[in-house]
Scaffold this motif. Structure first.
Motif, PDB file in Angstrom:
ATOM      1  N   ALA A 157       0.869  -1.178   0.000  1.00  0.00           N
ATOM      2  CA  ALA A 157       0.000   0.000   0.000  1.00  0.00           C
ATOM      3  C   ALA A 157       0.906   1.229   0.000  1.00  0.00           C
ATOM      4  N   HIS A 158       0.706   2.098  -0.960  1.00  0.00           N
ATOM      5  CA  HIS A 158       1.503   3.323  -1.070  1.00  0.00           C
ATOM      6  C   HIS A 158       3.007   3.010  -1.095  1.00  0.00           C
ATOM      7  N   GLY A 159       3.364   1.907  -1.750  1.00  0.00           N
ATOM      8  CA  GLY A 159       4.768   1.547  -1.899  1.00  0.00           C
ATOM      9  C   GLY A 159       5.389   0.851  -0.704  1.00  0.00           C
ATOM     10  N   SER A 160       4.589   0.529   0.300  1.00  0.00           N
ATOM     11  CA  SER A 160       5.114  -0.100   1.513  1.00  0.00           C
ATOM     12  C   SER A 160       4.464  -1.466   1.734  1.00  0.00           C
ATOM     13  N   VAL A 161       5.263  -2.427   2.191  1.00  0.00           N
ATOM     14  CA  VAL A 161       4.742  -3.748   2.499  1.00  0.00           C
ATOM     15  C   VAL A 161       5.338  -4.206   3.828  1.00  0.00           C
ATOM     16  N   GLU A 162       4.542  -4.926   4.605  1.00  0.00           N
ATOM     17  CA  GLU A 162       4.997  -5.429   5.901  1.00  0.00           C
ATOM     18  C   GLU A 162       5.321  -6.911   5.797  1.00  0.00           C
ATOM     19  N   THR A 164      11.380  -6.250  -4.014  1.00  0.00           N
ATOM     20  CA  THR A 164      12.047  -5.326  -4.934  1.00  0.00           C
ATOM     21  C   THR A 164      11.760  -5.687  -6.387  1.00  0.00           C
ATOM     22  N   SER A 165      11.738  -6.982  -6.683  1.00  0.00           N
ATOM     23  CA  SER A 165      11.565  -7.418  -8.071  1.00  0.00           C
ATOM     24  C   SER A 165      10.198  -7.073  -8.648  1.00  0.00           C
ATOM     25  N   THR A 166       9.213  -6.790  -7.792  1.00  0.00           N
ATOM     26  CA  THR A 166       7.872  -6.469  -8.289  1.00  0.00           C
ATOM     27  C   THR A 166       7.777  -5.066  -8.854  1.00  0.00           C
ATOM     28  N   GLY A 167       8.669  -4.187  -8.413  1.00  0.00           N
ATOM     29  CA  GLY A 167       8.585  -2.795  -8.827  1.00  0.00           C
ATOM     30  C   GLY A 167       7.493  -2.017  -8.106  1.00  0.00           C
ATOM     31  N   LEU A 168       6.793  -2.672  -7.168  1.00  0.00           N
ATOM     32  CA  LEU A 168       5.677  -2.036  -6.455  1.00  0.00           C
ATOM     33  C   LEU A 168       6.061  -1.539  -5.064  1.00  0.00           C
ATOM     34  N   VAL A 169       7.237  -1.929  -4.598  1.00  0.00           N
ATOM     35  CA  VAL A 169       7.608  -1.683  -3.205  1.00  0.00           C
ATOM     36  C   VAL A 169       8.807  -0.745  -3.127  1.00  0.00           C
ATOM     37  N   ARG A 170       8.664   0.283  -2.313  1.00  0.00           N
ATOM     38  CA  ARG A 170       9.765   1.206  -2.029  1.00  0.00           C
ATOM     39  C   ARG A 170      10.237   1.087  -0.579  1.00  0.00           C
ATOM     40  N   GLN A 171       9.380   0.495   0.259  1.00  0.00           N
ATOM     41  CA  GLN A 171       9.709   0.365   1.678  1.00  0.00           C
ATOM     42  C   GLN A 171       9.192  -0.981   2.190  1.00  0.00           C
ATOM     43  N   VAL A 172      10.007  -1.636   3.012  1.00  0.00           N
ATOM     44  CA  VAL A 172       9.604  -2.879   3.680  1.00  0.00           C
ATOM     45  C   VAL A 172       9.652  -2.613   5.179  1.00  0.00           C
ATOM     46  N   VAL A 173       8.608  -3.062   5.865  1.00  0.00           N
ATOM     47  CA  VAL A 173       8.437  -2.795   7.293  1.00  0.00           C
ATOM     48  C   VAL A 173       8.314  -4.106   8.053  1.00  0.00           C
ATOM     49  N   VAL A 200       5.017  -2.725  19.878  1.00  0.00           N
ATOM     50  CA  VAL A 200       6.005  -3.238  18.934  1.00  0.00           C
ATOM     51  C   VAL A 200       6.879  -2.073  18.459  1.00  0.00           C
ATOM     52  N   VAL A 201       8.054  -2.425  17.969  1.00  0.00           N
ATOM     53  CA  VAL A 201       8.952  -1.441  17.385  1.00  0.00           C
ATOM     54  C   VAL A 201       8.850  -1.579  15.874  1.00  0.00           C
ATOM     55  N   LEU A 202       8.718  -0.466  15.213  1.00  0.00           N
ATOM     56  CA  LEU A 202       8.614  -0.438  13.757  1.00  0.00           C
ATOM     57  C   LEU A 202      10.021  -0.315  13.170  1.00  0.00           C
ATOM     58  N   TRP A 203      10.413  -1.311  12.373  1.00  0.00           N
ATOM     59  CA  TRP A 203      11.687  -1.302  11.655  1.00  0.00           C
ATOM     60  C   TRP A 203      11.365  -1.164  10.171  1.00  0.00           C
ATOM     61  N   SER A 204      12.160  -0.395   9.426  1.00  0.00           N
ATOM     62  CA  SER A 204      11.878  -0.236   7.996  1.00  0.00           C
ATOM     63  C   SER A 204      13.170  -0.082   7.210  1.00  0.00           C
ATOM     64  N   ILE A 205      13.047  -0.389   5.922  1.00  0.00           N
ATOM     65  CA  ILE A 205      14.160  -0.232   4.992  1.00  0.00           C
ATOM     66  C   ILE A 205      13.593   0.281   3.681  1.00  0.00           C
ATOM     67  N   GLN A 206      14.295   1.204   3.065  1.00  0.00           N
ATOM     68  CA  GLN A 206      13.946   1.693   1.738  1.00  0.00           C
ATOM     69  C   GLN A 206      14.622   0.764   0.732  1.00  0.00           C
ATOM     70  N   VAL A 207      13.895   0.353  -0.295  1.00  0.00           N
ATOM     71  CA  VAL A 207      14.452  -0.530  -1.299  1.00  0.00           C
ATOM     72  C   VAL A 207      14.394   0.142  -2.662  1.00  0.00           C
ATOM     73  N   ALA A 208      15.343  -0.214  -3.504  1.00  0.00           N
ATOM     74  CA  ALA A 208      15.391   0.347  -4.851  1.00  0.00           C
ATOM     75  C   ALA A 208      14.392  -0.381  -5.741  1.00  0.00           C
TER      76      ALA A 208
END
Length: 160
Positions: free
Chosen positions: A77-82, A109-118, A151-159
Protein backbone atom coordinates in the motif's frame (compact mmCIF):
# COMPACT_ATOMS: atom_id res chain seq x y z
CA UNK A 1 20.83 -23.82 0.06
CA UNK A 2 17.72 -22.16 1.37
CA UNK A 3 14.59 -21.56 -0.69
CA UNK A 4 11.15 -20.08 -0.16
CA UNK A 5 8.24 -22.25 -1.30
CA UNK A 6 4.69 -20.84 -1.22
CA UNK A 7 2.28 -22.73 1.04
CA UNK A 8 -0.54 -24.06 -1.13
CA UNK A 9 -4.19 -23.18 -0.48
CA UNK A 10 -5.21 -26.65 0.75
CA UNK A 11 -2.49 -26.65 3.40
CA UNK A 12 -3.20 -23.03 4.27
CA UNK A 13 -6.79 -24.06 5.05
CA UNK A 14 -5.55 -27.05 7.10
CA UNK A 15 -3.22 -24.81 9.06
CA UNK A 16 -6.01 -22.29 9.73
CA UNK A 17 -8.18 -25.14 11.07
CA UNK A 18 -5.26 -26.42 13.20
CA UNK A 19 -5.32 -29.65 11.18
CA UNK A 20 -2.17 -31.50 10.10
CA UNK A 21 -0.65 -30.27 6.86
CA UNK A 22 0.35 -32.59 4.01
CA UNK A 23 3.66 -31.57 2.53
CA UNK A 24 4.52 -34.77 0.73
CA UNK A 25 7.09 -36.21 3.08
CA UNK A 26 9.10 -33.05 3.68
CA UNK A 27 10.34 -33.01 7.28
CA UNK A 28 8.78 -30.24 9.37
CA UNK A 29 10.91 -29.02 12.25
CA UNK A 30 8.89 -28.62 15.44
CA UNK A 31 7.54 -25.07 15.62
CA UNK A 32 8.42 -24.28 12.00
CA UNK A 33 4.85 -23.65 10.86
CA UNK A 34 3.02 -20.47 11.85
CA UNK A 35 0.02 -20.46 14.20
CA UNK A 36 -3.52 -20.86 12.89
CA UNK A 37 -4.16 -17.10 13.23
CA UNK A 38 -1.49 -16.37 10.59
CA UNK A 39 -3.13 -18.80 8.16
CA UNK A 40 -6.56 -17.34 8.95
CA UNK A 41 -5.24 -13.84 8.26
CA UNK A 42 -3.86 -15.03 4.91
CA UNK A 43 -7.19 -16.65 4.00
CA UNK A 44 -9.01 -13.41 4.85
CA UNK A 45 -6.61 -11.52 2.57
CA UNK A 46 -7.22 -14.04 -0.22
CA UNK A 47 -10.98 -13.61 0.24
CA UNK A 48 -10.71 -9.89 -0.49
CA UNK A 49 -8.68 -10.56 -3.63
CA UNK A 50 -5.11 -10.17 -2.41
CA UNK A 51 -2.78 -12.24 -4.63
CA UNK A 52 -1.43 -15.22 -2.70
CA UNK A 53 2.23 -14.16 -2.97
CA UNK A 54 1.37 -11.05 -0.93
CA UNK A 55 -0.33 -12.87 1.94
CA UNK A 56 0.24 -16.65 2.04
CA UNK A 57 3.25 -17.86 4.02
CA UNK A 58 6.36 -19.07 2.25
CA UNK A 59 7.94 -22.21 3.69
CA UNK A 60 11.62 -21.75 4.48
CA UNK A 61 13.10 -25.00 3.15
CA UNK A 62 16.61 -26.39 3.20
CA UNK A 63 17.73 -29.99 2.59
CA UNK A 64 14.14 -31.27 2.35
CA UNK A 65 13.20 -29.82 5.75
CA UNK A 66 10.91 -26.92 6.65
CA UNK A 67 12.80 -24.68 9.04
CA UNK A 68 10.25 -21.87 9.39
CA UNK A 69 8.04 -19.53 7.40
CA UNK A 70 8.05 -15.94 6.22
CA UNK A 71 5.46 -13.80 4.51
CA UNK A 72 4.15 -10.48 3.39
CA UNK A 73 1.19 -9.53 5.58
CA UNK A 74 -0.77 -7.90 2.74
CA UNK A 75 -0.32 -6.38 -0.69
CA UNK A 76 1.79 -3.23 -0.84
CA UNK A 77 0.00 0.00 0.00
CA UNK A 78 1.50 3.32 -1.07
CA UNK A 79 4.77 1.55 -1.90
CA UNK A 80 5.11 -0.10 1.51
CA UNK A 81 4.74 -3.75 2.50
CA UNK A 82 5.00 -5.43 5.90
CA UNK A 83 6.78 -8.73 6.50
CA UNK A 84 6.70 -11.38 9.19
CA UNK A 85 8.90 -14.41 9.82
CA UNK A 86 9.52 -17.22 12.26
CA UNK A 87 12.07 -19.99 12.49
CA UNK A 88 11.78 -23.22 14.47
CA UNK A 89 13.52 -22.85 17.82
CA UNK A 90 15.90 -25.73 17.03
CA UNK A 91 17.06 -23.90 13.89
CA UNK A 92 17.64 -20.44 15.33
CA UNK A 93 21.04 -18.78 15.45
CA UNK A 94 22.15 -20.19 12.08
CA UNK A 95 21.33 -17.23 9.83
CA UNK A 96 18.12 -18.78 8.50
CA UNK A 97 15.87 -15.81 9.33
CA UNK A 98 18.41 -13.40 7.84
CA UNK A 99 18.59 -15.41 4.60
CA UNK A 100 14.80 -15.72 4.40
CA UNK A 101 14.21 -12.00 4.98
CA UNK A 102 16.88 -11.22 2.38
CA UNK A 103 14.92 -13.37 -0.11
CA UNK A 104 11.69 -11.57 0.83
CA UNK A 105 13.42 -8.23 0.21
CA UNK A 106 14.54 -9.44 -3.22
CA UNK A 107 11.01 -10.64 -4.00
CA UNK A 108 9.48 -7.32 -2.95
CA UNK A 109 12.05 -5.33 -4.93
CA UNK A 110 11.56 -7.42 -8.07
CA UNK A 111 7.87 -6.47 -8.29
CA UNK A 112 8.58 -2.80 -8.83
CA UNK A 113 5.68 -2.04 -6.45
CA UNK A 114 7.61 -1.68 -3.21
CA UNK A 115 9.77 1.21 -2.03
CA UNK A 116 9.71 0.37 1.68
CA UNK A 117 9.60 -2.88 3.68
CA UNK A 118 8.44 -2.79 7.29
CA UNK A 119 8.72 -5.27 10.17
CA UNK A 120 6.98 -4.93 13.54
CA UNK A 121 9.08 -6.51 16.28
CA UNK A 122 8.41 -6.92 19.98
CA UNK A 123 10.91 -4.78 21.94
CA UNK A 124 12.28 -7.81 23.84
CA UNK A 125 12.84 -9.88 20.67
CA UNK A 126 16.56 -9.19 20.41
CA UNK A 127 17.18 -11.91 17.81
CA UNK A 128 14.61 -10.53 15.35
CA UNK A 129 15.88 -7.01 15.91
CA UNK A 130 19.38 -8.22 15.03
CA UNK A 131 18.06 -9.88 11.84
CA UNK A 132 16.54 -6.71 10.45
CA UNK A 133 19.36 -4.50 11.69
CA UNK A 134 21.90 -6.76 9.96
CA UNK A 135 19.96 -6.31 6.70
CA UNK A 136 19.93 -2.52 6.90
CA UNK A 137 16.52 -1.83 8.45
CA UNK A 138 16.31 1.30 10.62
CA UNK A 139 14.69 1.24 14.03
CA UNK A 140 11.69 3.51 14.24
CA UNK A 141 9.03 4.39 16.76
CA UNK A 142 7.18 2.07 19.10
CA UNK A 143 3.45 1.67 18.64
CA UNK A 144 0.60 -0.46 19.92
CA UNK A 145 -0.54 -3.02 17.33
CA UNK A 146 -4.03 -4.44 16.73
CA UNK A 147 -3.42 -7.10 19.40
CA UNK A 148 -2.66 -4.43 22.01
CA UNK A 149 1.05 -5.25 22.08
CA UNK A 150 3.76 -2.62 21.94
CA UNK A 151 6.00 -3.24 18.93
CA UNK A 152 8.95 -1.44 17.39
CA UNK A 153 8.61 -0.44 13.76
CA UNK A 154 11.69 -1.30 11.65
CA UNK A 155 11.88 -0.24 8.00
CA UNK A 156 14.16 -0.23 4.99
CA UNK A 157 13.95 1.69 1.74
CA UNK A 158 14.45 -0.53 -1.30
CA UNK A 159 15.39 0.35 -4.85
CA UNK A 160 12.75 -0.25 -7.51
Amino acid sequence: MLELIPLDLANLRRLAASDPVDLGGIEICEGALPPARVASHALAQLDIGTPSHWCAPFLIVSRNAILGTCRFRAAPAHGSVEIGYEVAESQRGQGIATAAVRLLLQTATSTGLVRQVVARILPNNVASSKVVSRLGFSKGDSLVDDDGETVVLWSIQVAT
